[in-house]
Design a protein around this motif. Structure first.
Motif, mmCIF file in Angstrom:
data_model
loop_
_atom_site.group_PDB
_atom_site.id
_atom_site.type_symbol
_atom_site.label_atom_id
_atom_site.label_comp_id
_atom_site.label_asym_id
_atom_site.label_seq_id
_atom_site.Cartn_x
_atom_site.Cartn_y
_atom_site.Cartn_z
ATOM 1 N N ALA A 9 0.844 -1.208 0.000
ATOM 2 C CA ALA A 9 0.000 0.000 0.000
ATOM 3 C C ALA A 9 0.873 1.250 0.000
ATOM 4 O O ALA A 9 0.591 2.218 -0.718
ATOM 5 C CB ALA A 9 -0.927 -0.011 1.211
ATOM 6 N N GLN A 10 1.963 1.206 0.780
ATOM 7 C CA GLN A 10 2.861 2.373 0.846
ATOM 8 C C GLN A 10 3.505 2.639 -0.518
ATOM 9 O O GLN A 10 3.656 3.788 -0.925
ATOM 10 C CB GLN A 10 3.931 2.155 1.920
ATOM 11 N N MET A 11 3.855 1.582 -1.232
ATOM 12 C CA MET A 11 4.447 1.763 -2.571
ATOM 13 C C MET A 11 3.458 2.446 -3.510
ATOM 14 O O MET A 11 3.838 3.301 -4.311
ATOM 15 C CB MET A 11 4.875 0.409 -3.156
ATOM 16 N N LEU A 12 2.189 2.077 -3.407
ATOM 17 C CA LEU A 12 1.165 2.719 -4.237
ATOM 18 C C LEU A 12 0.999 4.189 -3.830
ATOM 19 O O LEU A 12 0.887 5.074 -4.681
ATOM 20 C CB LEU A 12 -0.176 1.986 -4.099
ATOM 21 N N ARG A 13 1.028 4.417 -2.519
ATOM 22 C CA ARG A 13 0.877 5.787 -2.001
ATOM 23 C C ARG A 13 2.004 6.688 -2.512
ATOM 24 O O ARG A 13 1.778 7.835 -2.900
ATOM 25 C CB ARG A 13 0.923 5.730 -0.470
ATOM 26 N N ASP A 14 3.213 6.130 -2.516
ATOM 27 C CA ASP A 14 4.405 6.921 -2.864
ATOM 28 C C ASP A 14 4.498 7.281 -4.341
ATOM 29 O O ASP A 14 5.268 8.158 -4.715
ATOM 30 C CB ASP A 14 5.680 6.139 -2.478
ATOM 31 N N ALA A 15 3.761 6.559 -5.192
ATOM 32 C CA ALA A 15 3.914 6.772 -6.634
ATOM 33 C C ALA A 15 2.899 7.796 -7.151
ATOM 34 O O ALA A 15 1.745 7.790 -6.732
ATOM 35 C CB ALA A 15 3.727 5.445 -7.368
ATOM 36 N N GLN A 68 -10.107 1.696 -22.060
ATOM 37 C CA GLN A 68 -8.889 2.477 -21.799
ATOM 38 C C GLN A 68 -7.667 1.593 -21.609
ATOM 39 O O GLN A 68 -6.544 2.081 -21.496
ATOM 40 C CB GLN A 68 -9.096 3.375 -20.571
ATOM 41 N N ILE A 69 -7.881 0.274 -21.568
ATOM 42 C CA ILE A 69 -6.725 -0.633 -21.500
ATOM 43 C C ILE A 69 -5.979 -0.525 -22.827
ATOM 44 O O ILE A 69 -6.578 -0.609 -23.893
ATOM 45 C CB ILE A 69 -7.176 -2.090 -21.244
ATOM 46 N N GLU A 70 -4.673 -0.321 -22.733
ATOM 47 C CA GLU A 70 -3.871 -0.149 -23.939
ATOM 48 C C GLU A 70 -3.036 -1.394 -24.194
ATOM 49 O O GLU A 70 -2.600 -2.066 -23.264
ATOM 50 C CB GLU A 70 -2.895 1.023 -23.763
ATOM 51 N N ARG A 71 -2.834 -1.656 -25.468
ATOM 52 C CA ARG A 71 -1.906 -2.721 -25.832
ATOM 53 C C ARG A 71 -0.559 -2.058 -26.096
ATOM 54 O O ARG A 71 -0.501 -1.075 -26.842
ATOM 55 C CB ARG A 71 -2.422 -3.416 -27.095
ATOM 56 N N PRO A 72 0.530 -2.523 -25.470
ATOM 57 C CA PRO A 72 1.807 -1.843 -25.689
ATOM 58 C C PRO A 72 2.151 -1.784 -27.176
ATOM 59 O O PRO A 72 1.997 -2.773 -27.890
ATOM 60 C CB PRO A 72 2.818 -2.688 -24.912
ATOM 61 N N VAL A 73 2.586 -0.600 -27.601
ATOM 62 C CA VAL A 73 2.945 -0.408 -29.008
ATOM 63 C C VAL A 73 4.402 -0.826 -29.180
ATOM 64 O O VAL A 73 5.267 -0.420 -28.402
ATOM 65 C CB VAL A 73 2.757 1.074 -29.409
ATOM 66 N N LYS A 74 4.652 -1.641 -30.197
ATOM 67 C CA LYS A 74 6.015 -2.149 -30.436
ATOM 68 C C LYS A 74 7.011 -1.001 -30.578
ATOM 69 O O LYS A 74 6.771 -0.047 -31.302
ATOM 70 C CB LYS A 74 6.007 -2.997 -31.722
ATOM 71 N N GLY A 75 8.099 -1.097 -29.847
ATOM 72 C CA GLY A 75 9.155 -0.088 -29.962
ATOM 73 C C GLY A 75 8.965 1.112 -29.054
ATOM 74 O O GLY A 75 9.892 1.882 -28.840
ATOM 75 N N GLN A 76 7.748 1.280 -28.521
ATOM 76 C CA GLN A 76 7.504 2.433 -27.642
ATOM 77 C C GLN A 76 7.948 2.133 -26.212
ATOM 78 O O GLN A 76 7.780 1.019 -25.728
ATOM 79 C CB GLN A 76 6.012 2.790 -27.669
ATOM 80 N N ARG A 77 8.521 3.159 -25.533
ATOM 81 C CA ARG A 77 8.885 3.021 -24.127
ATOM 82 C C ARG A 77 7.842 3.730 -23.281
ATOM 83 O O ARG A 77 7.338 4.786 -23.656
ATOM 84 C CB ARG A 77 10.263 3.645 -23.836
ATOM 85 N N TYR A 78 7.509 3.124 -22.171
ATOM 86 C CA TYR A 78 6.549 3.710 -21.243
ATOM 87 C C TYR A 78 7.276 3.968 -19.934
ATOM 88 O O TYR A 78 8.063 3.124 -19.502
ATOM 89 C CB TYR A 78 5.379 2.751 -20.999
ATOM 90 N N THR A 79 7.039 5.134 -19.315
ATOM 91 C CA THR A 79 7.728 5.436 -18.065
ATOM 92 C C THR A 79 6.718 5.687 -16.945
ATOM 93 O O THR A 79 5.611 6.165 -17.187
ATOM 94 C CB THR A 79 8.641 6.683 -18.194
ATOM 95 N N ALA A 80 7.132 5.336 -15.733
ATOM 96 C CA ALA A 80 6.265 5.540 -14.570
ATOM 97 C C ALA A 80 7.106 5.465 -13.300
ATOM 98 O O ALA A 80 8.225 4.929 -13.317
ATOM 99 C CB ALA A 80 5.185 4.467 -14.529
ATOM 100 N N ASP A 81 6.556 6.007 -12.227
ATOM 101 C CA ASP A 81 7.215 5.842 -10.927
ATOM 102 C C ASP A 81 7.129 4.375 -10.513
ATOM 103 O O ASP A 81 8.038 3.826 -9.917
ATOM 104 C CB ASP A 81 6.494 6.678 -9.850
ATOM 105 N N LEU A 82 5.977 3.766 -10.829
ATOM 106 C CA LEU A 82 5.732 2.409 -10.344
ATOM 107 C C LEU A 82 5.031 1.565 -11.409
ATOM 108 O O LEU A 82 4.049 1.999 -12.018
ATOM 109 C CB LEU A 82 4.842 2.477 -9.089
#
Ligand code: 5GP
Ligand code: MN
Length: 315
Positions: A9-15, A68-82
């Motif tokens: 839960a804390q990891m979710l809170r922190d992101a 709204q669920i996305e299928r990852p696009v080939k070659g694209q990078r996705y970034t996130a905290d978590l």
């Protein structure tokens, strides 16, 4: 490393930015847990995306914002905290996990066969569904799920427990489901949507069941779907429920053509450890519900799975 629910839960809170993903060939628990947590975290003001590298079966159109669920696009990078990987270990997400650059990764799962390779893993094999865990984590965050989230969590719990009939259904499972119904989930709407099939799909399943075969003195019932039949049997949802009712069966399964020399096996049991059988083919799952993919020509795959089941029956 295994972590506690408070840590998760804390990891979710922190992101602030979160990407959620799950396994290929997604089921109700995979979609429900990711989409449900998306709704929870968005309501908390976070920036959230869901990536699943497969088609989403249309029965899930009943889930809010499933489009709204996305299928990852080939070659694209996705970034996130978590990056949160739900209902599976890291290896079975298709291109999802490999295409995300996240500061931290959290794995939430209820499969005994999880390989425990994630840096942060919340694993509870006694949870009926990942959606049950996701609901508990939401409560741990001090949050009441929105109705959209509740619909998603309820669907995953209902699907993974066979609508509260399987041995994984606990008092806690029922209490979680009751809470979700209190929030406003309509159980009849979910069950009607999950069980819906087209006329053609029903007829194709009936044809498949006509080819039902019994093995090991009636302890095993199986349907083999070869390349030709696989073209018409477009859904196997509910197929095993038709086999498991046969008196005396311990293990029921189907083996279905996926692509050349590749067969998908899905098993259910009344106590025989089918996850151990699946693991012989690098698959996994639970004691009473497991699956794997066999890479071999039809006759060889058929013999291999029957031999593996025979061994486990006699173990
Ligand atoms: P199903 O037969 O409905 O596809 O899967 C039954 C259970 O086994 C589910 O919990 C599913 O996640 C798990 N499972 C199915 N196939 C595989 C597989 O190839 N690998 C692993 N690790 N688990 C699987
Ligand atoms: Mn699950």
């Amino acid at each position: 490393m295994k972590i506690t629910m408070d840590d998760a839960a804390q990891m979710l809170r922190d992101a602030q930015t979160v990407i959620l993903t799950s396994h290929i060939r997604p089921d109700g628990d995979a979609i429900g847990s990711t989409l449900g947590l998306m709704h929870v975290l968005r309501a908390e003001g976070k920036d959230v995306r869901v990536l699943i590298d497969d088609e989403i079966p249309r029965i899930f159109n009943v889930l809010p914002d499933v489009d709204q669920i996305e299928r990852p696009v080939k070659g694209q990078r996705y970034t996130a905290d978590l990056l949160v990987v739900c209902d599976v270990e890291l290896g079975r997400t298709g291109e999802s996990v490999p295409s995300v650059d996240a500061v931290r990764l959290l794995n939430i799962d209820h499969h005994v066969t999880n390989d425990e390779k994630a840096d942060y893993l919340y694993l509870d094999p006694d949870a009926a569904a990942t959606c049950e865990i996701a609901y508990d984590i939401t409560r741990t965050l001090g949050v009441t799920p929105t109705l959209d989230a509740a619909i998603c969590f309820y669907t995953g719990i209902a699907m993974d427990t066979g609508f509260f009939r399987f041995s994984n259904t606990t008092p806690h499972t029922m209490r979680a489901a009751a809470d979700l119904i209190e929030i406003g989930v309509k159980p009849n709407i979910i069950s009607v949507a999950m069980e819906m099939k087209s006329y053609d799909e029903v007829m194709a399943q009936v044809k498949a069941i006509r080819n039902l075969e019994m093995f090991f003195d009636g302890r095993v019932a199986a349907v083999f779907i070869d390349e030709e039949r696989a073209r018409t049997v477009t859904t196997t949802e509910g197929l095993l429920d038709k086999l498991r009712v046969i008196e005396g069966t311990q293990v029921v399964f189907f083996m279905k053509w996926l692509e050349k020399d590749t067969y998908r096996v899905s098993m259910r049991s009344k106590g025989t450890n089918v996850s151990r059988i699946a693991q012989k083919f690098d698959g996994g799952g639970h004691i009473r519900a497991a699956g794997c993919t066999i890479h071999a020509p039809f006759a060889e795959a058929r013999t291999a799975i029957l031999d593996a089941i025979g061994e486990e029956l006699n173990a």
